[in-house]
Enzyme design. Structure first.
Site, PDB file in Angstrom:
ATOM      1  N   GLU A 162       0.875  -1.171   0.000  1.00  0.00           N
ATOM      2  CA  GLU A 162       0.000   0.000   0.000  1.00  0.00           C
ATOM      3  C   GLU A 162       0.916   1.225   0.000  1.00  0.00           C
ATOM      4  O   GLU A 162       1.154   1.856   1.015  1.00  0.00           O
ATOM      5  CB  GLU A 162      -0.935  -0.002   1.206  1.00  0.00           C
ATOM      6  N   ALA A 173      -2.814   8.100   5.817  1.00  0.00           N
ATOM      7  CA  ALA A 173      -1.817   8.040   6.884  1.00  0.00           C
ATOM      8  C   ALA A 173      -0.447   7.592   6.379  1.00  0.00           C
ATOM      9  O   ALA A 173       0.352   7.060   7.145  1.00  0.00           O
ATOM     10  CB  ALA A 173      -2.305   7.092   7.976  1.00  0.00           C
ATOM     11  N   HIS A 174      -0.182   7.798   5.104  1.00  0.00           N
ATOM     12  CA  HIS A 174       1.118   7.409   4.544  1.00  0.00           C
ATOM     13  C   HIS A 174       2.084   8.592   4.570  1.00  0.00           C
ATOM     14  O   HIS A 174       1.682   9.749   4.394  1.00  0.00           O
ATOM     15  CB  HIS A 174       0.941   6.885   3.123  1.00  0.00           C
ATOM     16  N   HIS A 228      -6.067   5.135  -3.019  1.00  0.00           N
ATOM     17  CA  HIS A 228      -5.301   6.289  -2.548  1.00  0.00           C
ATOM     18  C   HIS A 228      -4.996   7.195  -3.741  1.00  0.00           C
ATOM     19  O   HIS A 228      -3.857   7.581  -3.988  1.00  0.00           O
ATOM     20  CB  HIS A 228      -4.019   5.851  -1.850  1.00  0.00           C
ATOM     21  N   ASP A 306      -7.836  -3.495   7.086  1.00  0.00           N
ATOM     22  CA  ASP A 306      -6.881  -2.371   7.102  1.00  0.00           C
ATOM     23  C   ASP A 306      -6.382  -2.165   8.526  1.00  0.00           C
ATOM     24  O   ASP A 306      -6.097  -1.034   8.948  1.00  0.00           O
ATOM     25  CB  ASP A 306      -7.524  -1.096   6.553  1.00  0.00           C
ATOM     26  N   ALA A 341      -5.922   6.420  10.480  1.00  0.00           N
ATOM     27  CA  ALA A 341      -4.666   5.679  10.300  1.00  0.00           C
ATOM     28  C   ALA A 341      -4.918   4.182  10.416  1.00  0.00           C
ATOM     29  O   ALA A 341      -4.473   3.524  11.354  1.00  0.00           O
ATOM     30  CB  ALA A 341      -3.638   6.135  11.322  1.00  0.00           C
ATOM     31  N   GLY A 342      -5.664   3.636   9.471  1.00  0.00           N
ATOM     32  CA  GLY A 342      -5.993   2.224   9.545  1.00  0.00           C
ATOM     33  C   GLY A 342      -7.085   1.985  10.578  1.00  0.00           C
ATOM     34  O   GLY A 342      -7.738   2.916  11.065  1.00  0.00           O
TER      35      GLY A 342
END
Length: 422
Positions: A162, A173-174, A228, A306, A341-342
């Site tokens: 991901e 949240a990456h 995304h 996730d 965030a997940g």
């Protein structure tokens, strides 16, 4: 006395690295993608494959003996389980999860063992390990760990990347400092490091080299996913036509439904080749939209979690890659900007919510956690990764089986490829 987490991890790891054995279950209520069958039995062979199923007691005795099990000695033979009316389903298959029990799938062999145990005892018998956006060298190293684990145990199906080929505007949240355009050199670098273990990679198709990367990964046997992304309808369709076969967590980190700007969701819904991920936790996607998703794409919705390292843990401070996360009331958000965030979801909970809270047909709910995610990678047929197909309670399929409480759908017993996990 309740088992410690360390004891559970060691037991689950030993079971999954061990050999399968023959066993039989009787007096169960079978639920899988084909429907509901009462008073069902199943016999698993010593090779970890379902040898026979049925509803006739006489046939059960014959099938059990063929597998080397004495059905008459049921009271003294631990290999014969009386389900006493419990629900019998295939093992759950999670194709998008980052971790559990304070461990991430990016944390090397030990982290993988801990996080997998946290999901396995709740019925997730097979899992694609999602790796978060990191520097390319770190991702390459983590792919090597996944590849090595796959050689030792059947529950790890491979890796899902991901990132890092995500749209900055939809990064979630990456880490924005690690996002890249998927130029051919990076595609080849990841494929080389993976040695065939990448199952799925999420790519924003509108990136300058997005469509080219989708084609290259698809040609290498990877299933690219659109997600995304800031893609519009046409760009998403182009991604699917280039070889993408999955929509990463529908509704999240993408343009939403709009009557004059359709976005990627209708492009996925219209395309029968596409499996559509959905996070059914009531937070990422609220209940009316979950029900809408099932209506839009029946038999193509795959429940995913996730889930991140805080899954199965109390609220508090955690990490997602290099980013700080705070979990409040079970919901994970970045400390820096409050972005989701997940999750802390388990597939056991996703299926339970679907049936008991949303009123979704039990067979459809189970299908979304079993056959549909398996089909996304061709695992519903004999294949080099799982060997026997997975996703149904049927002869010739892997002995990935769950017994659930019939009232609250909690998982009580778990087998993966004929290995008893719980």
């Amino acid at each position: 006395m309740t088992e410690s987490r360390e004891t559970i991890v060691n037991r689950v790891t030993a079971a999954l690295e061990g050999k399968p054995s023959a066993f039989a279950i009787r007096n169960a209520r079978r639920i899988d993608a084909r429907g509901i069958r009462e008073h069902t039995w199943v016999v698993a062979s010593p090779s970890g494959v379902i040898a026979a199923t049925g509803t006739c007691d006489a046939d059960f005795e014959s099938a059990a003996r063929s597998a080397g099990i004495d059905p008459v000695a049921a009271d003294g033979d631990a290999r014969v389980i009386d389900a006493a009316g419990r629900l019998l389903t295939p093992g759950f298959v999670d194709i998008h999860s980052h971790g559990a029990w304070e461990s991430s799938f990016d944390d090397g062999p030990e982290g993988i063992a801990v996080a997998r145990a946290g999901h396995a005892i709740h019925g997730t018998t097979r899992q694609v390990l999602s790796l978060i956006t990191n520097p390319i060298d770190v991702i390459r190293e983590n792919l090597g760990y996944v590849r090595a684990v796959m050689d030792r145990r059947p529950d790890v199906l491979g890796a899902h990347l991901e990132g890092p080929f995500l749209a900055l505007a939809r990064k979630g949240a990456h880490d924005p400092n690690c996002l890249k355009d998927p130029v051919p050199e990076l595609v080849y670098a990841l494929l080389e490091a993976a040695d065939g273990c990448i199952r799925q990679i999420t790519i924003a198709p509108e990136l300058p080299h997005g469509l080219d990367a989708i084609r290259r990964f698809a040609a290498a046997g990877v299933v690219p996913a659109v997600g995304h992304c800031d893609a519009d309808y046409d760009q998403a369709r182009a991604g699917f036509d280039a070889g993408a076969g999955i929509l990463t967590h529908m509704f999240n980190a993408m343009n939403g439904l709009h009557h004059r700007e359709p976005g990627p969701i209708p492009a996925a819904v219209e395309d029968p080749r596409v499996t559509i991920e959905l996070i059914n936790d009531g937070f990422h996607v609220q209940n009316p939209m979950v029900r809408l998703g099932f209506g839009l794409a029946p038999h193509r919705i795959a429940f995913v979690t996730d889930s991140m390292a805080a899954t199965g843990c109390p609220d508090g401070a955690y990490k997602l890659g290099a980013l700080d996360v705070n979990v409040v009331d079970g919901h994970a958000r970045l400390v820096s900007n409050g972005a989701i965030a997940g999750s802390t979801l388990l597939l056991e909970v996703a299926v339970r919510r679907a049936v008991l809270e949303l009123g979704i047909d039990p067979s459809a709910a189970v299908e979304a956690a079993t056959l549909t995610p398996a089909r996304a990678f061709g695992f519903d047929r004999p294949n080099p990764v799982t060997g026997a197909p997975i996703g149904l309670v049927a002869p010739g399929y892997a002995a990935d089986l769950l017994l659930l409480d019939s009232s609250d759908w909690s998982v009580e017993s778990v087998w993966c490829a004929g290995r008893r996990v719980r």
